[in-house]
Design a protein around this motif. Structure first.
Motif, PDB file in Angstrom:
ATOM      1  N   ASN A  95       0.810  -1.216   0.000  1.00 21.88           N
ATOM      2  CA  ASN A  95       0.000   0.000   0.000  1.00 21.88           C
ATOM      3  C   ASN A  95       0.849   1.273   0.000  1.00 21.88           C
ATOM      4  O   ASN A  95       0.318   2.374  -0.002  1.00 21.88           O
ATOM      5  N   GLY A  96       2.170   1.135   0.040  1.00 24.80           N
ATOM      6  CA  GLY A  96       3.071   2.288  -0.024  1.00 24.80           C
ATOM      7  C   GLY A  96       3.219   3.058   1.266  1.00 24.80           C
ATOM      8  O   GLY A  96       3.851   4.107   1.299  1.00 24.80           O
ATOM      9  N   ASP A  97       2.650   2.569   2.358  1.00 24.40           N
ATOM     10  CA  ASP A  97       2.719   3.257   3.646  1.00 24.40           C
ATOM     11  C   ASP A  97       4.161   3.261   4.158  1.00 24.40           C
ATOM     12  O   ASP A  97       4.786   2.218   4.290  1.00 24.40           O
ATOM     13  N   THR A  98       4.691   4.454   4.428  1.00 27.25           N
ATOM     14  CA  THR A  98       6.039   4.570   4.986  1.00 27.25           C
ATOM     15  C   THR A  98       6.013   5.109   6.406  1.00 27.25           C
ATOM     16  O   THR A  98       7.053   5.347   7.003  1.00 27.25           O
ATOM     17  N   GLU A  99       4.815   5.311   6.937  1.00 29.41           N
ATOM     18  CA  GLU A  99       4.686   5.850   8.289  1.00 29.41           C
ATOM     19  C   GLU A  99       4.784   4.758   9.351  1.00 29.41           C
ATOM     20  O   GLU A  99       5.530   4.886  10.311  1.00 29.41           O
ATOM     21  N   ALA A 100       4.026   3.692   9.184  1.00 31.16           N
ATOM     22  CA  ALA A 100       4.011   2.652  10.207  1.00 31.16           C
ATOM     23  C   ALA A 100       3.541   1.336   9.610  1.00 31.16           C
ATOM     24  O   ALA A 100       2.761   1.308   8.667  1.00 31.16           O
ATOM     25  N   VAL A 101       4.027   0.267  10.203  1.00 38.64           N
ATOM     26  CA  VAL A 101       3.572  -1.070   9.843  1.00 38.64           C
ATOM     27  C   VAL A 101       2.510  -1.453  10.869  1.00 38.64           C
ATOM     28  O   VAL A 101       2.763  -1.374  12.074  1.00 38.64           O
ATOM     29  N   PRO A 102       1.315  -1.834  10.425  1.00 41.58           N
ATOM     30  CA  PRO A 102       0.266  -2.217  11.377  1.00 41.58           C
ATOM     31  C   PRO A 102       0.748  -3.328  12.317  1.00 41.58           C
ATOM     32  O   PRO A 102       1.516  -4.210  11.917  1.00 41.58           O
ATOM     33  N   GLY A 103       0.275  -3.275  13.546  1.00 38.69           N
ATOM     34  CA  GLY A 103       0.690  -4.236  14.568  1.00 38.69           C
ATOM     35  C   GLY A 103       0.458  -5.685  14.178  1.00 38.69           C
ATOM     36  O   GLY A 103       1.301  -6.544  14.429  1.00 38.69           O
ATOM     37  N   ASP A 104      -0.693  -5.967  13.549  1.00 33.91           N
ATOM     38  CA  ASP A 104      -0.966  -7.352  13.168  1.00 33.91           C
ATOM     39  C   ASP A 104      -0.006  -7.821  12.078  1.00 33.91           C
ATOM     40  O   ASP A 104       0.427  -8.973  12.068  1.00 33.91           O
ATOM     41  N   LEU A 105       0.380  -6.933  11.179  1.00 31.30           N
ATOM     42  CA  LEU A 105       1.346  -7.288  10.136  1.00 31.30           C
ATOM     43  C   LEU A 105       2.735  -7.499  10.740  1.00 31.30           C
ATOM     44  O   LEU A 105       3.454  -8.425  10.345  1.00 31.30           O
ATOM     45  N   LYS A 106       3.093  -6.665  11.717  1.00 27.80           N
ATOM     46  CA  LYS A 106       4.378  -6.855  12.411  1.00 27.80           C
ATOM     47  C   LYS A 106       4.437  -8.244  13.047  1.00 27.80           C
ATOM     48  O   LYS A 106       5.448  -8.933  12.970  1.00 27.80           O
ATOM     49  N   ASN A 107       3.337  -8.635  13.667  1.00 29.98           N
ATOM     50  CA  ASN A 107       3.288  -9.958  14.307  1.00 29.98           C
ATOM     51  C   ASN A 107       3.413 -11.076  13.284  1.00 29.98           C
ATOM     52  O   ASN A 107       4.111 -12.070  13.512  1.00 29.98           O
ATOM     53  N   LYS A 108       2.737 -10.933  12.138  1.00 28.48           N
ATOM     54  CA  LYS A 108       2.822 -11.954  11.087  1.00 28.48           C
ATOM     55  C   LYS A 108       4.251 -12.056  10.543  1.00 28.48           C
ATOM     56  O   LYS A 108       4.766 -13.147  10.310  1.00 28.48           O
ATOM     57  N   ILE A 109       4.897 -10.897  10.359  1.00 27.71           N
ATOM     58  CA  ILE A 109       6.288 -10.883   9.877  1.00 27.71           C
ATOM     59  C   ILE A 109       7.196 -11.550  10.900  1.00 27.71           C
ATOM     60  O   ILE A 109       8.048 -12.378  10.555  1.00 27.71           O
ATOM     61  N   ALA A 110       7.005 -11.209  12.169  1.00 29.26           N
ATOM     62  CA  ALA A 110       7.825 -11.810  13.228  1.00 29.26           C
ATOM     63  C   ALA A 110       7.654 -13.325  13.252  1.00 29.26           C
ATOM     64  O   ALA A 110       8.633 -14.069  13.404  1.00 29.26           O
ATOM     65  N   GLN A 111       6.424 -13.809  13.099  1.00 26.13           N
ATOM     66  CA  GLN A 111       6.175 -15.254  13.084  1.00 26.13           C
ATOM     67  C   GLN A 111       6.875 -15.922  11.903  1.00 26.13           C
ATOM     68  O   GLN A 111       7.449 -17.001  12.060  1.00 26.13           O
ATOM     69  N   GLN A 112       6.833 -15.287  10.736  1.00 25.84           N
ATOM     70  CA  GLN A 112       7.500 -15.844   9.554  1.00 25.84           C
ATOM     71  C   GLN A 112       9.010 -15.958   9.793  1.00 25.84           C
ATOM     72  O   GLN A 112       9.621 -16.967   9.460  1.00 25.84           O
ATOM     73  N   ILE A 113       9.591 -14.914  10.355  1.00 20.78           N
ATOM     74  CA  ILE A 113      11.045 -14.899  10.578  1.00 20.78           C
ATOM     75  C   ILE A 113      11.443 -15.906  11.648  1.00 20.78           C
ATOM     76  O   ILE A 113      12.395 -16.670  11.469  1.00 20.78           O
ATOM     77  N   LYS A 114      10.720 -15.923  12.743  1.00 23.46           N
ATOM     78  CA  LYS A 114      11.031 -16.880  13.807  1.00 23.46           C
ATOM     79  C   LYS A 114      10.814 -18.312  13.336  1.00 23.46           C
ATOM     80  O   LYS A 114      11.519 -19.221  13.774  1.00 23.46           O
ATOM     81  N   GLY A 115       9.875 -18.505  12.431  1.00 22.18           N
ATOM     82  CA  GLY A 115       9.651 -19.826  11.865  1.00 22.18           C
ATOM     83  C   GLY A 115      10.795 -20.274  10.960  1.00 22.18           C
ATOM     84  O   GLY A 115      11.111 -21.456  10.869  1.00 22.18           O
ATOM     85  N   SER A 116      11.445 -19.319  10.294  1.00 19.98           N
ATOM     86  CA  SER A 116      12.555 -19.680   9.405  1.00 19.98           C
ATOM     87  C   SER A 116      13.879 -19.773  10.151  1.00 19.98           C
ATOM     88  O   SER A 116      14.815 -20.403   9.674  1.00 19.98           O
ATOM     89  N   ASP A 117      13.976 -19.138  11.332  1.00 14.44           N
ATOM     90  CA  ASP A 117      15.202 -19.189  12.135  1.00 14.44           C
ATOM     91  C   ASP A 117      14.807 -19.210  13.607  1.00 14.44           C
ATOM     92  O   ASP A 117      14.442 -18.186  14.182  1.00 14.44           O
ATOM     93  N   GLU A 118      14.877 -20.377  14.211  1.00 14.17           N
ATOM     94  CA  GLU A 118      14.423 -20.548  15.597  1.00 14.17           C
ATOM     95  C   GLU A 118      15.288 -19.821  16.626  1.00 14.17           C
ATOM     96  O   GLU A 118      14.868 -19.639  17.762  1.00 14.17           O
ATOM     97  N   SER A 119      16.497 -19.393  16.232  1.00 19.57           N
ATOM     98  CA  SER A 119      17.360 -18.694  17.182  1.00 19.57           C
ATOM     99  C   SER A 119      16.954 -17.234  17.367  1.00 19.57           C
ATOM    100  O   SER A 119      17.392 -16.584  18.317  1.00 19.57           O
ATOM    101  N   ILE A 120      16.113 -16.703  16.503  1.00 15.85           N
ATOM    102  CA  ILE A 120      15.675 -15.306  16.604  1.00 15.85           C
ATOM    103  C   ILE A 120      14.651 -15.166  17.725  1.00 15.85           C
ATOM    104  O   ILE A 120      13.658 -15.881  17.772  1.00 15.85           O
TER     105      ILE A 120
END
Length: 167
Positions: A95-120
């Motif tokens: 959506n081109g938003d450069t102000e903030a990432v919505p909280g629910d999207l931040k959580n989804k991103i965090a889950q994806q990253i932690k799922g790909s690297d368990e040490s994070i």
């Protein structure tokens, strides 16, 4: 005759000067060490090790996690650099938003990253345009296969500027 001798002497000195200066070889570019208060740089293209903040850690580009985040519908692109057990994520949103990432999207991103690297353990996400540019630059520097003087300090300054509460 004297003029030819002077020219020949200058030519010989110039050749010797350039021969002496041409001693640089590309050997060891893959592994480069600096023993300055214990700071070390190894495998520059993937990892950068330093003793900043009195702890040794490795910086590296997490391409696997980047691919996992790019799959998400809301994300156009992502740059992820992991340091110790932290992942720093610069995203360009659909959506081109450069102000903030919505909280629910931040959580989804965090889950994806932690799922790909368990040490994070901690994931820091921003869509700020300056942060995206900085992270892209750090990514390129880490993958350049050359030692970068001051990279850790610059990276730390950037992280403190964009995530002041988390340091």
């Amino acid at each position: 005759m004297k003029r030819i001798s002077v020219q020949m002497l200058i030519l010989i000195m110039t050749v010797l000067l350039f021969t002496g200066c041409n001693t640089y070889t590309d050997e060891g570019a893959e592994t480069y060490q600096i023993n300055n208060d214990g700071a070390r740089i190894q495998n520059i293209n993937q990892e950068y090790t330093s003793n900043s903040y009195n702890q040794t850690y490795k910086m590296h580009v997490d391409e696997n996690a980047e691919e996992q985040v790019k799959i998400m519908n809301e994300v156009q692109s992502a740059t992820i650099i992991t340091v110790h057990r932290n992942a720093y994520v610069a995203v360009v949103l659909e959506n081109g938003d450069t102000e903030a990432v919505p909280g629910d999207l931040k959580n989804k991103i965090a889950q994806q990253i932690k799922g790909s690297d368990e040490s994070i353990t901690d994931v820091y996400v921003s869509s700020n345009a300056d942060f995206v540019v900085s992270m892209t630059d750090y990514r390129e520097q880490l993958q350049s296969r050359r030692p970068i003087v001051g990279l850790t300090e610059d990276f730390n300054d950037t992280i403190e500027r964009f995530f002041p509460k988390n340091r």
